[in-house]
Write a protein that holds these residues in place. Sequence first.
Motif, PDB file in Angstrom:
ATOM      1  N   LEU A 139       7.419   5.440  -2.224  1.00 18.53           N
ATOM      2  CA  LEU A 139       7.461   6.404  -1.128  1.00 18.53           C
ATOM      3  C   LEU A 139       7.096   5.762   0.202  1.00 18.53           C
ATOM      4  N   ALA A 140       7.717   6.243   1.274  1.00 20.77           N
ATOM      5  CA  ALA A 140       7.323   5.827   2.618  1.00 20.77           C
ATOM      6  C   ALA A 140       5.897   6.315   2.882  1.00 20.77           C
ATOM      7  N   GLU A 141       5.249   5.695   3.853  1.00 21.41           N
ATOM      8  CA  GLU A 141       3.828   5.970   4.090  1.00 21.41           C
ATOM      9  C   GLU A 141       3.555   7.442   4.367  1.00 21.41           C
ATOM     10  N   ASP A 142       4.389   8.073   5.156  1.00 20.34           N
ATOM     11  CA  ASP A 142       4.148   9.465   5.541  1.00 20.34           C
ATOM     12  C   ASP A 142       5.024  10.440   4.755  1.00 20.34           C
ATOM     13  N   ALA A 143       5.554   9.996   3.630  1.00 28.24           N
ATOM     14  CA  ALA A 143       6.483  10.830   2.864  1.00 28.24           C
ATOM     15  C   ALA A 143       5.766  12.017   2.232  1.00 28.24           C
ATOM     16  N   GLU A 144       6.458  13.143   2.243  1.00 27.50           N
ATOM     17  CA  GLU A 144       5.980  14.325   1.535  1.00 27.50           C
ATOM     18  C   GLU A 144       6.859  14.545   0.318  1.00 27.50           C
ATOM     19  N   LEU A 145       6.214  14.768  -0.810  1.00 28.29           N
ATOM     20  CA  LEU A 145       6.979  14.998  -2.027  1.00 28.29           C
ATOM     21  C   LEU A 145       7.700  16.331  -1.946  1.00 28.29           C
ATOM     22  N   THR A 185       0.818  -1.226   0.000  1.00 27.85           N
ATOM     23  CA  THR A 185       0.000   0.000   0.000  1.00 27.85           C
ATOM     24  C   THR A 185       0.847   1.268   0.000  1.00 27.85           C
ATOM     25  N   HIS A 186       2.031   1.182  -0.567  1.00 28.65           N
ATOM     26  CA  HIS A 186       2.886   2.363  -0.691  1.00 28.65           C
ATOM     27  C   HIS A 186       2.653   3.030  -2.050  1.00 28.65           C
ATOM     28  N   ARG A 187       2.706   4.350  -2.045  1.00 38.25           N
ATOM     29  CA  ARG A 187       2.579   5.100  -3.303  1.00 38.25           C
ATOM     30  C   ARG A 187       3.839   4.930  -4.147  1.00 38.25           C
ATOM     31  N   VAL A 188       3.628   4.798  -5.446  1.00 40.12           N
ATOM     32  CA  VAL A 188       4.736   4.718  -6.394  1.00 40.12           C
ATOM     33  C   VAL A 188       4.567   5.866  -7.387  1.00 40.12           C
ATOM     34  N   VAL A 189       5.605   6.689  -7.529  1.00 41.42           N
ATOM     35  CA  VAL A 189       5.519   7.858  -8.401  1.00 41.42           C
ATOM     36  C   VAL A 189       6.654   7.817  -9.421  1.00 41.42           C
ATOM     37  N   ARG A 190       6.434   8.556 -10.504  1.00 41.24           N
ATOM     38  CA  ARG A 190       7.500   8.744 -11.487  1.00 41.24           C
ATOM     39  C   ARG A 190       7.932  10.202 -11.458  1.00 41.24           C
ATOM     40  N   ILE A 191       9.227  10.420 -11.334  1.00 42.04           N
ATOM     41  CA  ILE A 191       9.798  11.764 -11.357  1.00 42.04           C
ATOM     42  C   ILE A 191      10.649  11.859 -12.613  1.00 42.04           C
ATOM     43  N   ALA A 192      10.336  12.827 -13.467  1.00 38.71           N
ATOM     44  CA  ALA A 192      11.009  12.860 -14.767  1.00 38.71           C
ATOM     45  C   ALA A 192      11.071  14.278 -15.312  1.00 38.71           C
ATOM     46  N   GLY A 218      15.125   9.644   3.724  1.00 42.04           N
ATOM     47  CA  GLY A 218      14.630   8.286   3.900  1.00 42.04           C
ATOM     48  C   GLY A 218      13.214   8.100   3.406  1.00 42.04           C
ATOM     49  N   ASP A 219      12.671   9.100   2.707  1.00 41.60           N
ATOM     50  CA  ASP A 219      11.301   8.995   2.206  1.00 41.60           C
ATOM     51  C   ASP A 219      11.207   8.129   0.952  1.00 41.60           C
ATOM     52  N   ALA A 220      12.329   7.889   0.298  1.00 39.60           N
ATOM     53  CA  ALA A 220      12.346   7.004  -0.864  1.00 39.60           C
ATOM     54  C   ALA A 220      12.758   5.614  -0.393  1.00 39.60           C
ATOM     55  N   LEU A 221      11.827   4.673  -0.426  1.00 38.21           N
ATOM     56  CA  LEU A 221      12.122   3.316   0.042  1.00 38.21           C
ATOM     57  C   LEU A 221      12.780   2.473  -1.045  1.00 38.21           C
ATOM     58  N   ALA A 222      12.437   2.752  -2.281  1.00 40.06           N
ATOM     59  CA  ALA A 222      13.018   2.037  -3.425  1.00 40.06           C
ATOM     60  C   ALA A 222      13.046   3.000  -4.592  1.00 40.06           C
ATOM     61  N   VAL A 223      14.129   2.969  -5.360  1.00 38.36           N
ATOM     62  CA  VAL A 223      14.258   3.861  -6.517  1.00 38.36           C
ATOM     63  C   VAL A 223      14.863   3.067  -7.670  1.00 38.36           C
ATOM     64  N   SER A 224      14.294   3.237  -8.854  1.00 41.97           N
ATOM     65  CA  SER A 224      14.856   2.637 -10.058  1.00 41.97           C
ATOM     66  C   SER A 224      14.843   3.687 -11.157  1.00 41.97           C
ATOM     67  N   THR A 225      15.819   3.634 -12.052  1.00 42.41           N
ATOM     68  CA  THR A 225      15.854   4.552 -13.188  1.00 42.41           C
ATOM     69  C   THR A 225      15.856   3.723 -14.464  1.00 42.41           C
ATOM     70  N   PRO A 226      14.913   3.946 -15.378  1.00 42.48           N
ATOM     71  CA  PRO A 226      14.791   3.108 -16.572  1.00 42.48           C
ATOM     72  C   PRO A 226      15.968   3.260 -17.525  1.00 42.48           C
ATOM     73  N   GLY A 227      16.325   2.156 -18.156  1.00 41.92           N
ATOM     74  CA  GLY A 227      17.365   2.144 -19.181  1.00 41.92           C
ATOM     75  C   GLY A 227      16.848   1.506 -20.443  1.00 41.92           C
ATOM     76  N   GLY A 261       1.123   4.330  -9.311  1.00 39.98           N
ATOM     77  CA  GLY A 261       0.275   3.293  -8.750  1.00 39.98           C
ATOM     78  C   GLY A 261       0.549   3.072  -7.289  1.00 39.98           C
ATOM     79  N   THR A 262       0.121   1.889  -6.799  1.00 43.93           N
ATOM     80  CA  THR A 262       0.249   1.525  -5.397  1.00 43.93           C
ATOM     81  C   THR A 262       0.711   0.081  -5.309  1.00 43.93           C
ATOM     82  N   THR A 263       1.623  -0.196  -4.381  1.00 40.18           N
ATOM     83  CA  THR A 263       2.065  -1.577  -4.201  1.00 40.18           C
ATOM     84  C   THR A 263       0.945  -2.387  -3.540  1.00 40.18           C
ATOM     85  N   VAL A 264       0.807  -3.645  -3.974  1.00 39.29           N
ATOM     86  CA  VAL A 264      -0.282  -4.497  -3.474  1.00 39.29           C
ATOM     87  C   VAL A 264       0.269  -5.868  -3.100  1.00 39.29           C
ATOM     88  N   GLU A 265      -0.527  -6.597  -2.303  1.00 40.48           N
ATOM     89  CA  GLU A 265      -0.106  -7.913  -1.833  1.00 40.48           C
ATOM     90  C   GLU A 265      -0.083  -8.940  -2.957  1.00 40.48           C
TER      91      GLU A 265
END
Length: 516
Positions: free
Chosen positions: A360-366, A273-280, A309-318, A379-383
């Motif tokens: 993003l972490a649950e309480d992260a502010e952009l 249930t974490h938010r996933v965003v694209r920054i570009a 620490g608000d970014a829990l996972a980061v990937s950059t497309p190649g 999107g949002t991460t799901v089980e």
Amino acid sequence: ESQERMACAVADGDVEEFMGYAAEENLEATVIAEVTAEPRMRMAWNGVAIVDLSREFLNSNGAPKHQVAHVCARSVWQPSWAGTTLAERMTSLVTDLNVASNKGLSERFDSTIGAATVLMPFGGKTQLTPSSAMVAKFPVDGETTTASAMAWGFNPYLMEADQFAGAYLSVVESIAKLVAAGFEHKRAYLSFQEYFERLRTEAERWGKPMAAVLGALMAQVDLDAGAIGGKDSMSGSFEDEAGELNVPPTLISFAVAVGKAARAVSPEFKGLTHRVVRIAPATYGQDYRPDAQQLLAAFDAVEALTATGDALAVSTPGYGCGAESLFKMCVGNQIGIELAEDVDVESLFTPLYGSFIVELAEDAELPEVADGVVVEPLGTTVEGYVIDTGSEVIELSELQEAWESGIEGVFAYRSAGEAAEVETIDFRAKDIHVYGGAKIARPRVVIPVFPGNNCEYDSVRAFRAAGAEADTFVINNLTPEAVAESTHELARRIRASQIVMIPGGFSGGDEPDGSA
């Protein structure tokens, strides 16, 4: 051309101290020259001047040289993965040899040598998500919070179509991977590995490295990141001219930086249930190059999230675009994603170098972003272990199997591990002995360090943690006298110790025969 030799400029008053440190580490060091104000290079032999050249002459390489280069018209690489549905396109993507899991190949090399690894090569509970960069603490005696990181960037298909944009984006990709791993772009330096076909005297062939070097130079200027090393080869042609095989135009960018180990971020999704965003960057050219100022602002935005620490996972497309990034972020912990309703699925198959996918972490502010930087919900991460677009649900377990099977016939890694039986050892209280208040002798450990050994600091740390007193002793073999002295000293230390531990590596340079 040699990895074993380096030239250092040392202040006159520091030479003696510098030479002492070199001797302690069993390194050959020789004073070979003195910097002078007069712009001439002079060399003497047995008191006789044998070279006396002006700096101006040296700058010209001795004689002017000219070559006609013809930079051909640029074309645009069009990535394409077969299929009409998202599931079909994803299957085509993950079985592409450039995307398929290379874990079997990677594990043929000991990527975890030493105890200073910060990011494992493959992350998550499945140890399947490839890291964006190599991150390891500096190998020092004691503890440090400082780490080095290295990442690379290169797309051979893009370079083949457009050497200028291909080299430019090699630089962009390498630095973006550093940023994705939690490091700062302002601290990045570059090293280039260049490889081209044999140039001969053909203007069109000379135009390829010319365009590539110009593209890489433009990226350095735009991103304020200098290349401080590299190696080139113009001999990548094989067989005779009638059936000649040529390497694709190649300029691989390696980006390195130093930073805090605590800021390191791995790309696998961490929770539900974490938010996933694209920054570009908002603006991309037809050759896939992002607007430079927008790219730098995107770097700043991601760095702000990793710093807090608000970014829990980061990937950059190649090469495999956003679709590859999303899939690989899922497999590490087998966490799925439900895409936002307004996500343009086609954008997941469009090259967006310098963009970032962030969990993003649950309480992260952009963070506040500059004009020209787009922050959009993906999107949002799901089980459920799926990619859910709303209109199509893709089972990632099936996709993962296709991905892992890609080159497993050549580089297997699953069968041996799955076939092995795991023995469980039950440690009960009877196995643990407590000596209340009693003083226990601390065994002494001597660790001789021969030329080529490594991990001596890790060995010391391990022994000390186990309750021993451990010290390293560098064996000096620079002179026969130094060998004799080291031998006597080592014998003395062995007599005063209970344990002799020889660390790993290429002891004695693997002479005369391997580890003999």
